[in-house]
Design a protein around this motif. Sequence first.
Motif, PDB file in Angstrom:
ATOM      1  N   ASP A  73       0.841  -1.190   0.000  1.00  0.00           N
ATOM      2  CA  ASP A  73       0.000   0.000   0.000  1.00  0.00           C
ATOM      3  C   ASP A  73       0.879   1.245   0.000  1.00  0.00           C
ATOM      4  OD1 ASP A  73      -2.253   1.616   0.261  1.00  0.00           O
ATOM      5  OD2 ASP A  73      -2.512   1.200   2.406  1.00  0.00           O
ATOM      6  N   GLN A  74       0.281   2.406  -0.305  1.00  0.00           N
ATOM      7  CA  GLN A  74       0.967   3.692  -0.173  1.00  0.00           C
ATOM      8  C   GLN A  74      -0.002   4.745   0.338  1.00  0.00           C
ATOM      9  OE1 GLN A  74       3.231   2.949  -4.249  1.00  0.00           O
ATOM     10  NE2 GLN A  74       3.959   4.868  -3.352  1.00  0.00           N
ATOM     11  N   ARG A  75       0.555   5.839   0.832  1.00  0.00           N
ATOM     12  CA  ARG A  75      -0.271   6.931   1.331  1.00  0.00           C
ATOM     13  C   ARG A  75      -1.094   7.522   0.193  1.00  0.00           C
ATOM     14  NH1 ARG A  75       3.438  10.878   2.606  1.00  0.00           N
ATOM     15  NH2 ARG A  75       3.944   9.811   4.554  1.00  0.00           N
ATOM     16  N   ARG A  76      -2.374   7.723   0.434  1.00  0.00           N
ATOM     17  CA  ARG A  76      -3.252   8.284  -0.592  1.00  0.00           C
ATOM     18  C   ARG A  76      -2.792   9.690  -0.978  1.00  0.00           C
ATOM     19  NH1 ARG A  76      -8.218   7.085  -2.584  1.00  0.00           N
ATOM     20  NH2 ARG A  76      -8.410   5.314  -1.135  1.00  0.00           N
ATOM     21  N   GLY A  77      -2.661   9.923  -2.282  1.00  0.00           N
ATOM     22  CA  GLY A  77      -2.254  11.224  -2.777  1.00  0.00           C
ATOM     23  C   GLY A  77      -0.764  11.489  -2.701  1.00  0.00           C
ATOM     24  N   ASP A  78       0.027  10.494  -2.301  1.00  0.00           N
ATOM     25  CA  ASP A  78       1.463  10.694  -2.186  1.00  0.00           C
ATOM     26  C   ASP A  78       2.048  11.083  -3.544  1.00  0.00           C
ATOM     27  OD1 ASP A  78       3.800   9.782  -0.053  1.00  0.00           O
ATOM     28  OD2 ASP A  78       4.443   9.657  -2.141  1.00  0.00           O
ATOM     29  N   GLN A  79       2.964  12.047  -3.521  1.00  0.00           N
ATOM     30  CA  GLN A  79       3.530  12.539  -4.770  1.00  0.00           C
ATOM     31  C   GLN A  79       4.299  11.453  -5.522  1.00  0.00           C
ATOM     32  OE1 GLN A  79       2.882  15.607  -6.069  1.00  0.00           O
ATOM     33  NE2 GLN A  79       3.842  14.783  -7.935  1.00  0.00           N
ATOM     34  N   SER A  80       4.847  10.493  -4.793  1.00  0.00           N
ATOM     35  CA  SER A  80       5.587   9.428  -5.469  1.00  0.00           C
ATOM     36  C   SER A  80       4.666   8.538  -6.295  1.00  0.00           C
ATOM     37  CB  SER A  80       6.363   8.586  -4.452  1.00  0.00           C
ATOM     38  OG  SER A  80       5.488   7.827  -3.643  1.00  0.00           O
ATOM     39  N   VAL A  81       3.383   8.505  -5.958  1.00  0.00           N
ATOM     40  CA  VAL A  81       2.409   7.766  -6.771  1.00  0.00           C
ATOM     41  C   VAL A  81       2.115   8.543  -8.049  1.00  0.00           C
ATOM     42  CG1 VAL A  81       0.054   6.855  -6.876  1.00  0.00           C
ATOM     43  CG2 VAL A  81       1.389   6.628  -4.766  1.00  0.00           C
ATOM     44  N   ILE A  82       1.816   9.836  -7.881  1.00  0.00           N
ATOM     45  CA  ILE A  82       1.511  10.679  -9.039  1.00  0.00           C
ATOM     46  C   ILE A  82       2.716  10.755  -9.973  1.00  0.00           C
ATOM     47  CG2 ILE A  82       0.854  13.017  -9.736  1.00  0.00           C
ATOM     48  CD1 ILE A  82      -0.432  13.263  -6.887  1.00  0.00           C
ATOM     49  N   SER A  83       3.897  11.012  -9.395  1.00  0.00           N
ATOM     50  CA  SER A  83       5.115  11.098 -10.206  1.00  0.00           C
ATOM     51  C   SER A  83       5.546   9.741 -10.734  1.00  0.00           C
ATOM     52  CB  SER A  83       6.248  11.719  -9.379  1.00  0.00           C
ATOM     53  OG  SER A  83       5.941  13.052  -9.029  1.00  0.00           O
ATOM     54  N   GLY A  84       5.045   8.678 -10.121  1.00  0.00           N
ATOM     55  CA  GLY A  84       5.323   7.324 -10.595  1.00  0.00           C
ATOM     56  C   GLY A  84       4.339   6.856 -11.641  1.00  0.00           C
ATOM     57  N   MET A  85       3.581   7.801 -12.211  1.00  0.00           N
ATOM     58  CA  MET A  85       2.676   7.539 -13.332  1.00  0.00           C
ATOM     59  C   MET A  85       1.562   6.572 -12.961  1.00  0.00           C
ATOM     60  SD  MET A  85       5.733   7.327 -16.222  1.00  0.00           S
ATOM     61  CE  MET A  85       4.666   7.337 -17.642  1.00  0.00           C
ATOM     62  N   ALA A  86       0.998   6.775 -11.749  1.00  0.00           N
ATOM     63  CA  ALA A  86      -0.043   5.881 -11.270  1.00  0.00           C
ATOM     64  C   ALA A  86      -1.143   6.680 -10.574  1.00  0.00           C
ATOM     65  CB  ALA A  86       0.542   4.838 -10.326  1.00  0.00           C
ATOM     66  N   ASP A  87      -2.198   5.969 -10.204  1.00  0.00           N
ATOM     67  CA  ASP A  87      -3.319   6.578  -9.495  1.00  0.00           C
ATOM     68  C   ASP A  87      -4.077   5.488  -8.736  1.00  0.00           C
ATOM     69  OD1 ASP A  87      -4.776   5.195 -11.441  1.00  0.00           O
ATOM     70  OD2 ASP A  87      -5.172   6.990 -12.632  1.00  0.00           O
ATOM     71  N   GLU A  88      -5.210   5.856  -8.170  1.00  0.00           N
ATOM     72  CA  GLU A  88      -5.982   4.905  -7.360  1.00  0.00           C
ATOM     73  C   GLU A  88      -6.390   3.676  -8.157  1.00  0.00           C
ATOM     74  OE1 GLU A  88      -9.903   4.912  -4.388  1.00  0.00           O
ATOM     75  OE2 GLU A  88      -9.372   6.699  -5.547  1.00  0.00           O
ATOM     76  N   ALA A  89      -6.722   3.862  -9.426  1.00  0.00           N
ATOM     77  CA  ALA A  89      -7.152   2.739 -10.252  1.00  0.00           C
ATOM     78  C   ALA A  89      -6.057   1.683 -10.391  1.00  0.00           C
ATOM     79  CB  ALA A  89      -7.585   3.241 -11.634  1.00  0.00           C
ATOM     80  N   VAL A  90      -4.801   2.120 -10.378  1.00  0.00           N
ATOM     81  CA  VAL A  90      -3.691   1.174 -10.507  1.00  0.00           C
ATOM     82  C   VAL A  90      -3.620   0.261  -9.285  1.00  0.00           C
ATOM     83  CG1 VAL A  90      -1.182   0.960 -10.725  1.00  0.00           C
ATOM     84  CG2 VAL A  90      -2.400   2.712 -12.022  1.00  0.00           C
TER      85      VAL A  90
END
Length: 240
Positions: A73-90
Amino acid sequence: MILDDSTSYYDATKPSRLERLLQSGPELSEQQVKRAEALRSMIVDHRISKYNHAPDAPLTIGSSQRPKILLLDQRRGDQSVISGMADEAVFRKMLQEAIHDYPGHDILLKQHPDAITGGKGSYFDNQSLAFIKNVDNVFLIDFDINPHALFDIVEEVHVVSSGMGFEALMAGKKVHCHGMPFYAGWGLTDDRIHLNRRSRNRSLSDVFHYAYIDLSRYYNPDLGRACELEELIDYIVKHR
């Protein structure tokens, strides 16, 4: 602290200095390879992790007769998710694929520490995981535990862009990346996303050297000054 003068080291949306070094930088010298391998072994042997606060104890989860995989899991809205080309759907797709592709495995789902302690949400929160009550091979890890205790009992690790995925690589686990973390795209991981800028195969020692040695800076609180990674490992072991 890892320093990057182009963008955050975890930003896959544009080239970071870390990415440029891995893509176009020189091959490591024999001395650099030996140092990287020695440091990596020290970290794994001492079971050092980003989550050093967590207890380290043997785990008994699921069936002893079934192999296991780990989802992170990861923190919701974490910049590393957005910058990692991902989102909640992933994250949803990662879990759905695991349930479909690993029917003979126990699926361990490690909730993010921020979600466990409260105050911040994560992608695998209680609401999004309500359906797993009806899935008999999914087990929620909703407590703090040293990552190495999890690595001890799983065969593979699935991540979106979590840095803990690199710790899993260091520990010798097969890692599947559903986003694009800094260690993906170099031939070390099974990647769901392909980034044309990353076309060079790099070794684990290469990535470790540039991320943990070349670009990182360390501080020893006992001495009140900057230090090398070897010294910091000694500090962590001493104060554990």
